[in-house]
Design an enzyme around this catalytic site. Sequence first.
Site, PDB file in Angstrom:
ATOM      1  N   HIS A 148     -10.711  42.027  -7.517  1.00 39.03           N
ATOM      2  CA  HIS A 148     -11.888  42.200  -6.678  1.00 39.03           C
ATOM      3  C   HIS A 148     -13.144  41.699  -7.398  1.00 39.03           C
ATOM      4  CE1 HIS A 148      -9.991  45.482  -3.889  1.00 39.03           C
ATOM      5  NE2 HIS A 148      -9.272  44.371  -3.976  1.00 39.03           N
ATOM      6  N   GLU A 172     -16.008  43.058  -8.261  1.00 35.93           N
ATOM      7  CA  GLU A 172     -16.564  43.883  -9.333  1.00 35.93           C
ATOM      8  C   GLU A 172     -15.805  43.681 -10.637  1.00 35.93           C
ATOM      9  OE1 GLU A 172     -15.917  46.766  -5.841  1.00 35.93           O
ATOM     10  OE2 GLU A 172     -15.313  44.719  -6.369  1.00 35.93           O
ATOM     11  N   ALA A 197     -15.088  24.514  25.400  1.00 35.49           N
ATOM     12  CA  ALA A 197     -15.794  23.239  25.490  1.00 35.49           C
ATOM     13  C   ALA A 197     -15.846  22.882  26.969  1.00 35.49           C
ATOM     14  CB  ALA A 197     -15.072  22.161  24.697  1.00 35.49           C
ATOM     15  N   SER A 208      -9.399  15.727  30.982  1.00 36.22           N
ATOM     16  CA  SER A 208     -10.286  16.582  30.200  1.00 36.22           C
ATOM     17  C   SER A 208     -10.719  15.965  28.875  1.00 36.22           C
ATOM     18  CB  SER A 208      -9.587  17.916  29.906  1.00 36.22           C
ATOM     19  OG  SER A 208      -8.399  17.708  29.155  1.00 36.22           O
ATOM     20  N   ASP A 265      -2.151  19.748  27.675  1.00 37.55           N
ATOM     21  CA  ASP A 265      -2.803  18.925  26.644  1.00 37.55           C
ATOM     22  C   ASP A 265      -1.937  18.654  25.417  1.00 37.55           C
ATOM     23  OD1 ASP A 265      -5.079  18.867  28.225  1.00 37.55           O
ATOM     24  OD2 ASP A 265      -6.006  20.582  27.224  1.00 37.55           O
ATOM     25  N   GLU A 281      -8.762  29.314  22.028  1.00 41.31           N
ATOM     26  CA  GLU A 281      -9.221  28.003  22.483  1.00 41.31           C
ATOM     27  C   GLU A 281      -8.740  27.644  23.887  1.00 41.31           C
ATOM     28  OE1 GLU A 281      -9.557  24.602  20.183  1.00 41.31           O
ATOM     29  OE2 GLU A 281      -9.971  25.608  18.296  1.00 41.31           O
ATOM     30  N   SER A 290      -8.465  36.643  31.359  1.00 38.09           N
ATOM     31  CA  SER A 290      -7.796  37.932  31.161  1.00 38.09           C
ATOM     32  C   SER A 290      -8.390  38.693  29.983  1.00 38.09           C
ATOM     33  CB  SER A 290      -6.293  37.717  30.936  1.00 38.09           C
ATOM     34  OG  SER A 290      -5.684  37.180  32.090  1.00 38.09           O
TER      35      SER A 290
END
Length: 363
Positions: free
Chosen positions: A53, A55, A157, A171, A203, A294, A302
């Site tokens: 960590h 510290e 987008a 698209s 796509d 995305e 939803s």
Amino acid sequence: MKPQLHEKFMRQALELALKAKGKTSSNPLVGALVVKHNKIIARGFHHKAGLAHAEVLALNQAGRRAKGATLYVSLEPCCHYGRTPPCIEKIIKSKVSRVVIGMKDPNPKVNGKGMRILRSHGIDVVAGFLEEDLARINESYIKYITKHLPFVVVKVAQSLDGKISTHTGDSQWITSKEARDFSRKLRNNFDAIMVGVNTLVKDNPNLKPQAAKQNFYKIIVDSKLRTHIDAKILFPYPERVIIATTKFANKDKARFFSQRNIKVWVLADTNGRVDLKVLLSRLADYEISSVFVEGGGTLIGSLFDQRFVDKVMFFLAPKIIGGRDALSSVEGEGVKFIKDAIKLKDVKIQNIGKDFLVEGYLT
């Protein structure tokens, strides 16, 4: 020491913490400084879950010089055994005289206990500096550790009139190359990317992060297992792909994917679709603390309908597509009345190439 100096050093600890942005999940981003006579003598930041960590790194660097110094740490030091021993043991042994803490750790295993233990050992503890900024950089960790759910960001987008394709399905590309490159960079900040099967079929994206990430998952929400066996998203690391489906999936196809190390989760359904609450909870079980969504419009709709979204990032191209049959970025049921519309806070707008990025948090 004056509060202004505390804030100055804490700002530097915050900047140190950000060096590991996107790399520490499911741990938080943490930075630490050892300061003596108002000068920084050592620095450290948490690099990755399982490693030392912040510290500990800073105190190791300081060595014996830490005695009588002040330790600045952006998040309350841990006091429990996890992947590493508790940091407070190292702090106590270092013999620092004061610990300045940016914000209290909301982890129920810590949450003020670390500060109490340090004080019980005679160490002066001061807390509460840049709390809002520190909470923002650790928003995924905070939600994950307090609600056992990933932080969900929806990225879209779209054209100015809210379309993500024409009525013919075309698209590519609505937004500029600069916006697309910027979006790909954003993936590096998350544990996983999520997409609905309609977008996948239409796509065939690969959805890779811009930089190689060992623990980056790709999640496909596919209630009937329509994902093609040669879809780009499945490669080159099939073991990092999760297909969330239901009892309506073809069992032979599910077996085919599983044999290729693709994770096929058969989850509960709601009206024939994957129960998103069950999915998000299961992702948290896998220590996935942040998800970048995305598309497409059905999945995003939803998520909004069920109020699972924490933040939005909408890239707006100054174009009008039109058409009642053109796909919209947010579908789902929506609200019945304007007064019930989902509202945003802390909204920011910036130019990305020829486009605009609007981002904000759900209220």
